[in-house]
Design a protein around this motif. Sequence first.
Motif, PDB file in Angstrom:
ATOM      1  N   HIS A 138       0.795  -1.624  -0.011  1.00 40.02           N
ATOM      2  CA  HIS A 138      -0.226   0.255  -0.883  1.00 40.02           C
ATOM      3  C   HIS A 138       1.070   1.363   0.242  1.00 40.02           C
ATOM      4  O   HIS A 138      -0.039   2.154  -0.291  1.00 40.02           O
ATOM      5  CB  HIS A 138      -1.026  -0.017   1.586  1.00 40.02           C
ATOM      6  N   GLU A 155       3.958   7.992  -0.912  1.00 43.62           N
ATOM      7  CA  GLU A 155       2.548   7.722  -0.548  1.00 43.62           C
ATOM      8  C   GLU A 155       1.770   6.577  -0.155  1.00 43.62           C
ATOM      9  O   GLU A 155       2.198   5.467  -0.788  1.00 43.62           O
ATOM     10  CB  GLU A 155       1.592   8.347  -1.881  1.00 43.62           C
ATOM     11  N   ASN A 157      -1.651   5.325   1.284  1.00 46.93           N
ATOM     12  CA  ASN A 157      -3.014   4.404   1.324  1.00 46.93           C
ATOM     13  C   ASN A 157      -3.076   3.440   2.200  1.00 46.93           C
ATOM     14  O   ASN A 157      -3.324   2.328   1.619  1.00 46.93           O
ATOM     15  CB  ASN A 157      -3.561   4.363   0.231  1.00 46.93           C
ATOM     16  N   SER A 158      -3.003   3.675   3.791  1.00 48.65           N
ATOM     17  CA  SER A 158      -3.340   2.226   4.551  1.00 48.65           C
ATOM     18  C   SER A 158      -4.750   1.986   4.848  1.00 48.65           C
ATOM     19  O   SER A 158      -5.397   2.684   4.719  1.00 48.65           O
ATOM     20  CB  SER A 158      -2.734   3.520   6.291  1.00 48.65           C
ATOM     21  N   LYS A 165      -4.168   7.801   4.586  1.00 43.07           N
ATOM     22  CA  LYS A 165      -3.286   8.495   3.870  1.00 43.07           C
ATOM     23  C   LYS A 165      -2.498   9.249   3.614  1.00 43.07           C
ATOM     24  O   LYS A 165      -2.479  10.226   4.327  1.00 43.07           O
ATOM     25  CB  LYS A 165      -4.739   9.476   2.183  1.00 43.07           C
TER      26      LYS A 165
END
Length: 220
Positions: A138, A155, A157-158, A165
């Motif tokens: 992610h 970047e 996106n957890s 984010k």
Amino acid sequence: MIKFFTYIFLIFIFLSGSSSIEKNKNLEIKINWQKNLSGDFSFAKNWEYPEGVYRNDFGQLSCDGLCPTETERMKDENGKIYKDSLAKFYQLVDTTHLFHSIKSKTNSYEWAGANFISFKRISRDTIYCFTNKNIATHSSLILKITKDKCIPEIELNSISGPIGKQIYACKKGIITIDRDLWHNGILKAKFDFIFEHPENPDKPLFWKGKIYSQINQNEK
């Protein structure tokens, strides 16, 4: 005495200005252009099928998890694809050999590996590059390459915890690119970046590795 306080005041202003520069979140890394960039880029000979595609017990290329729904009725109860459905099945399922385009290491969050990097052309002088996420990965390395500068970011996106984010800016690093291949539409590069890590400032995030990939000039 007045001169002394004036001197101290000027030092204070100078240090304050330096601090703001160090916190620049759009840090640009100057590209080190090189002719005939050396190193082991043999990873680019490795390939894999698109995610979800595998060879089943009957020696057929099949698909699981990320398949078009209509492919399920083309298999029997054991997962074997019916002979008269093979042609239609492979019209629906992409079995292309995808050659690896990046080999890297990072301590970023929720990262289980990434073998591919994609490109978008922003303008004639600017390319936007990003490593692909998947079910287990992610975090993505993002490189904005414009003329002689590169702006790296991570970047995230957890999918777990309160992070959500998050963008991690690059503090410092180096990137070397093969100039001749770049002019021929191929990115061959070595990089080593250190990123800010607000959650744990004493343990900076890093991302380092190599890239070898054709840049699709038609991507927008």
